[in-house]
Design a protein around this motif. Structure first.
Motif, PDB file in Angstrom:
ATOM      1  N   PHE A   1     -38.280 -83.859  47.921  1.00  0.00           N
ATOM      2  CA  PHE A   1     -36.881 -83.817  47.532  1.00  0.00           C
ATOM      3  C   PHE A   1     -36.709 -82.608  46.614  1.00  0.00           C
ATOM      4  N   CYS A   2     -36.150 -81.525  47.117  1.00  0.00           N
ATOM      5  CA  CYS A   2     -36.011 -80.315  46.308  1.00  0.00           C
ATOM      6  C   CYS A   2     -35.063 -80.499  45.128  1.00  0.00           C
ATOM      7  N   GLU A   3     -34.181 -81.483  45.213  1.00  0.00           N
ATOM      8  CA  GLU A   3     -33.259 -81.738  44.102  1.00  0.00           C
ATOM      9  C   GLU A   3     -33.992 -82.306  42.884  1.00  0.00           C
ATOM     10  N   GLY A   4     -35.159 -82.893  43.103  1.00  0.00           N
ATOM     11  CA  GLY A   4     -35.981 -83.362  42.002  1.00  0.00           C
ATOM     12  C   GLY A   4     -35.618 -84.729  41.477  1.00  0.00           C
ATOM     13  N   THR A   5     -34.434 -85.199  41.740  1.00  0.00           N
ATOM     14  CA  THR A   5     -33.991 -86.492  41.240  1.00  0.00           C
ATOM     15  C   THR A   5     -32.792 -86.948  42.065  1.00  0.00           C
ATOM     16  N   ARG A   6     -32.507 -88.244  42.030  1.00  0.00           N
ATOM     17  CA  ARG A   6     -31.397 -88.759  42.824  1.00  0.00           C
ATOM     18  C   ARG A   6     -30.055 -88.309  42.253  1.00  0.00           C
ATOM     19  N   PHE A   7     -29.102 -88.100  43.132  1.00  0.00           N
ATOM     20  CA  PHE A   7     -27.766 -87.626  42.765  1.00  0.00           C
ATOM     21  C   PHE A   7     -27.029 -88.644  41.891  1.00  0.00           C
ATOM     22  N   THR A   8     -26.463 -88.166  40.798  1.00  0.00           N
ATOM     23  CA  THR A   8     -25.473 -88.911  40.011  1.00  0.00           C
ATOM     24  C   THR A   8     -24.407 -87.906  39.589  1.00  0.00           C
ATOM     25  N   GLU A   9     -23.247 -88.384  39.231  1.00  0.00           N
ATOM     26  CA  GLU A   9     -22.166 -87.479  38.836  1.00  0.00           C
ATOM     27  C   GLU A   9     -22.542 -86.673  37.600  1.00  0.00           C
ATOM     28  N   GLU A  10     -23.216 -87.314  36.649  1.00  0.00           N
ATOM     29  CA  GLU A  10     -23.602 -86.609  35.427  1.00  0.00           C
ATOM     30  C   GLU A  10     -24.600 -85.492  35.720  1.00  0.00           C
ATOM     31  N   LYS A  11     -25.603 -85.819  36.552  1.00  0.00           N
ATOM     32  CA  LYS A  11     -26.590 -84.804  36.917  1.00  0.00           C
ATOM     33  C   LYS A  11     -25.954 -83.688  37.737  1.00  0.00           C
ATOM     34  N   HIS A  12     -24.985 -84.051  38.576  1.00  0.00           N
ATOM     35  CA  HIS A  12     -24.313 -83.044  39.389  1.00  0.00           C
ATOM     36  C   HIS A  12     -23.542 -82.060  38.504  1.00  0.00           C
ATOM     37  N   LYS A  13     -22.896 -82.564  37.473  1.00  0.00           N
ATOM     38  CA  LYS A  13     -22.152 -81.703  36.562  1.00  0.00           C
ATOM     39  C   LYS A  13     -23.087 -80.709  35.878  1.00  0.00           C
ATOM     40  N   LEU A  14     -24.226 -81.199  35.380  1.00  0.00           N
ATOM     41  CA  LEU A  14     -25.202 -80.323  34.730  1.00  0.00           C
ATOM     42  C   LEU A  14     -25.770 -79.320  35.721  1.00  0.00           C
TER      43      LEU A  14
ATOM     44  N   SER B   1     -41.372 -86.428  41.941  1.00  0.00           N
ATOM     45  CA  SER B   1     -41.593 -86.218  40.517  1.00  0.00           C
ATOM     46  C   SER B   1     -40.249 -85.920  39.891  1.00  0.00           C
ATOM     47  N   SER B   2     -39.427 -86.943  39.755  1.00  0.00           N
ATOM     48  CA  SER B   2     -38.026 -86.747  39.385  1.00  0.00           C
ATOM     49  C   SER B   2     -37.855 -86.513  37.895  1.00  0.00           C
ATOM     50  N   SER B   3     -36.725 -85.918  37.580  1.00  0.00           N
ATOM     51  CA  SER B   3     -36.361 -85.688  36.192  1.00  0.00           C
ATOM     52  C   SER B   3     -34.867 -85.473  36.123  1.00  0.00           C
ATOM     53  N   SER B   4     -34.330 -85.370  34.912  1.00  0.00           N
ATOM     54  CA  SER B   4     -32.886 -85.198  34.747  1.00  0.00           C
ATOM     55  C   SER B   4     -32.560 -83.752  34.427  1.00  0.00           C
ATOM     56  N   TYR B   5     -31.469 -83.251  35.035  1.00  0.00           N
ATOM     57  CA  TYR B   5     -31.032 -81.915  34.719  1.00  0.00           C
ATOM     58  C   TYR B   5     -30.656 -81.841  33.256  1.00  0.00           C
ATOM     59  N   GLY B   6     -31.075 -80.732  32.613  1.00  0.00           N
ATOM     60  CA  GLY B   6     -30.756 -80.537  31.213  1.00  0.00           C
ATOM     61  C   GLY B   6     -31.733 -81.217  30.287  1.00  0.00           C
ATOM     62  N   MET B   7     -32.634 -82.047  30.810  1.00  0.00           N
ATOM     63  CA  MET B   7     -33.581 -82.781  29.965  1.00  0.00           C
ATOM     64  C   MET B   7     -34.939 -82.090  29.905  1.00  0.00           C
ATOM     65  N   VAL B   8     -35.253 -81.291  30.900  1.00  0.00           N
ATOM     66  CA  VAL B   8     -36.540 -80.614  30.926  1.00  0.00           C
ATOM     67  C   VAL B   8     -36.302 -79.154  31.224  1.00  0.00           C
ATOM     68  N   LYS B   9     -37.273 -78.359  30.857  1.00  0.00           N
ATOM     69  CA  LYS B   9     -37.193 -76.915  31.103  1.00  0.00           C
ATOM     70  C   LYS B   9     -37.370 -76.639  32.576  1.00  0.00           C
ATOM     71  N   LYS B  10     -36.456 -75.821  33.125  1.00  0.00           N
ATOM     72  CA  LYS B  10     -36.556 -75.457  34.525  1.00  0.00           C
ATOM     73  C   LYS B  10     -37.513 -74.292  34.664  1.00  0.00           C
ATOM     74  N   SER B  11     -38.265 -74.280  35.737  1.00  0.00           N
ATOM     75  CA  SER B  11     -39.252 -73.231  35.927  1.00  0.00           C
ATOM     76  C   SER B  11     -38.895 -72.289  37.064  1.00  0.00           C
ATOM     77  N   ASP B  12     -37.728 -72.485  37.704  1.00  0.00           N
ATOM     78  CA  ASP B  12     -37.328 -71.619  38.817  1.00  0.00           C
ATOM     79  C   ASP B  12     -36.714 -70.325  38.275  1.00  0.00           C
TER      80      ASP B  12
END
Length: 392
Positions: free
Chosen positions: A179-192, A381-392
């Motif tokens: 899953f390239c998105e890294g975590t399941r879709f939620t509105e909050e994660k989508h906004k971030l 290996s899911s995580s939340s957007y804005g909660m961890v450092k992105k490496s891309d």
């Protein structure tokens, strides 16, 4: 609804039945784990091909309960769309499968499709390292050589590349599910996610999170010598529904469309920047198709559709397999028959304290079952957007 249908529906919603299903899943999993542990003798004696063959078979004896739950218990209908030419290759080659992560059960729909293609026992994924210690699912994944990561890409590089190169030694075809998105879709994660896309000057997505390309690049790099293709897989549940695991346990049916688009592995760029752009383009296409589904309740596979990208794609006849049904029945006879007999003897003897303890144990098993499946089987290996450092 007829009286008979109403009775069956009430049975499927019964909490006692759910407890029994959980006990069946957990106990059969532990039995399979024990058998898998015995196969380690083959590993240490250098007979790795035989070890892997046996573990594919053993894993399927347990994982088949998931397709059973969806297709035979909840009567979930999965429609597979692909070109006839690509459909012929689905169980005849190794591939990386990139799925969108919109639903609680999209991983389970992926397992159903893998089962229909006869490759479920050798489906692979990357999972959080902590899950490798979880009984039943985590232990089985460890025996089946899943890739366990810590969610720190820099630290995981050596582990991932070594594990992916190891796949080249497999004589059986595999699917590497990611899953390239890294975590399941939620509105909050989508906004971030879209805030991050805006900062990077990337096209916003309506229905998906921005894909994380670093892990994808690493996976493709590691499997180029063993995988023949990338399967761009997009799932849409008809009626814009969002079914959950509890819905499945209660026998609530749904219908899902599963779109498979095959890309030969050699067509994925080697260059990091070009490979990242390839992933972004792939998700823009996913988003376009999913948006069409939201408005039309189907993929654009008909000749009169404005979107012509899917010309030649059609509904593939991949019927549900009876193997998972017979495996579930066999486990039920093997495990539940002695359980019922034991409870019967307790009732006859009036051992109410033991009956109470048994009830508490079964309730605990049911709770653990929901936790393990809900957290473990998402296979990322899911995580939340804005909660961890992105490496891309």
């Amino acid at each position: 609804m007829s009286g008979n249908d109403g009775f069956i529906a009430s049975v499927k919603k019964n909490s006692v039945i759910h407890v029994l299903l959980a006990f069946l899943f957990m106990t059969s999993g532990l039995i399979v784990n024990a058998l898998q542990a015995l196969t380690m003798i083959l590993w240490f004696s250098g007979k790795k091909d035989l070890y892997r063959t046996l573990n594919i078979r053993l894993a399927y004896l347990h994982w088949a309960l998931i397709p059973f739950l969806l297709e035979w218990w909840a009567d979930v209908k999965v429609n597979l769309y692909a070109t006839p030419e690509d459909a012929k290759k689905l169980n005849k080659e190794s591939a990386v499968v990139v799925m969108n992560h919109k639903y609680d059960i999209d991983w389970a729909i992926g397992w159903v499709t893998a089962d229909r293609c006869g490759i479920l026992g050798n489906a692979k994924c990357m999972a959080k390292s902590a899950l490798s210690y979880v009984p039943v699912i985590g232990w089985a994944w460890r025996f089946c050589e899943y890739i366990f990561v810590t969610r720190n890409l820099e630290r995981d590089v050596k582990t991932i590349l070594k594990a992916l190169r190891n796949l080249a030694q497999f004589k059986h075809h595999y699917w590497m599910l990611i899953f390239c998105e890294g975590t399941r879709f939620t509105e909050e994660k989508h906004k971030l996610s879209m805030e991050f896309a805006a900062k990077k000057g990337l096209k916003p997505l309506k229905h998906h999170l921005l894909p994380r390309t670093g892990g994808f690049r690493m996976v493709v790099k590691g499997v180029r010598d063993s995988a023949a293709a990338l399967y761009d897989a997009t799932i849409y549940v008809k009626g814009n529904r969002s079914p959950t695991l509890i819905d499945l346990l209660c026998g609530k049916s749904c219908e899902a469309d599963f779109l498979f688009m095959r890309v030969p592995i050699e067509k994925i760029p080697d260059d990091d920047k070009e490979c990242s752009d390839f992933v972004y383009d792939l998700y823009e296409r996913k988003d376009k198709y999913f948006d069409f589904c939201r408005n039309n309740d189907r993929f654009p596979v008909e000749s009169e559709d404005e979107i012509q990208d899917l010309k030649g794609y059609e509904l593939i006849d991949y019927p549900r397999r009876t193997e998972c049904l017979w495996i579930a029945i066999s486990w039920a006879v093997l495990i539940l028959t002695p359980l019922f007999y034991y409870v019967y003897t307790l009732i006859v003897s009036g051992a109410w304290v033991k009956i109470t303890v048994m009830g508490l144990i079964l309730s605990a098993v049911s709770y653990l079952f929901q936790k393990i499946v809900a957290q473990g089987a998402v296979s990322t290996s899911s995580s939340s957007y804005g909660m961890v450092k992105k490496s891309d």
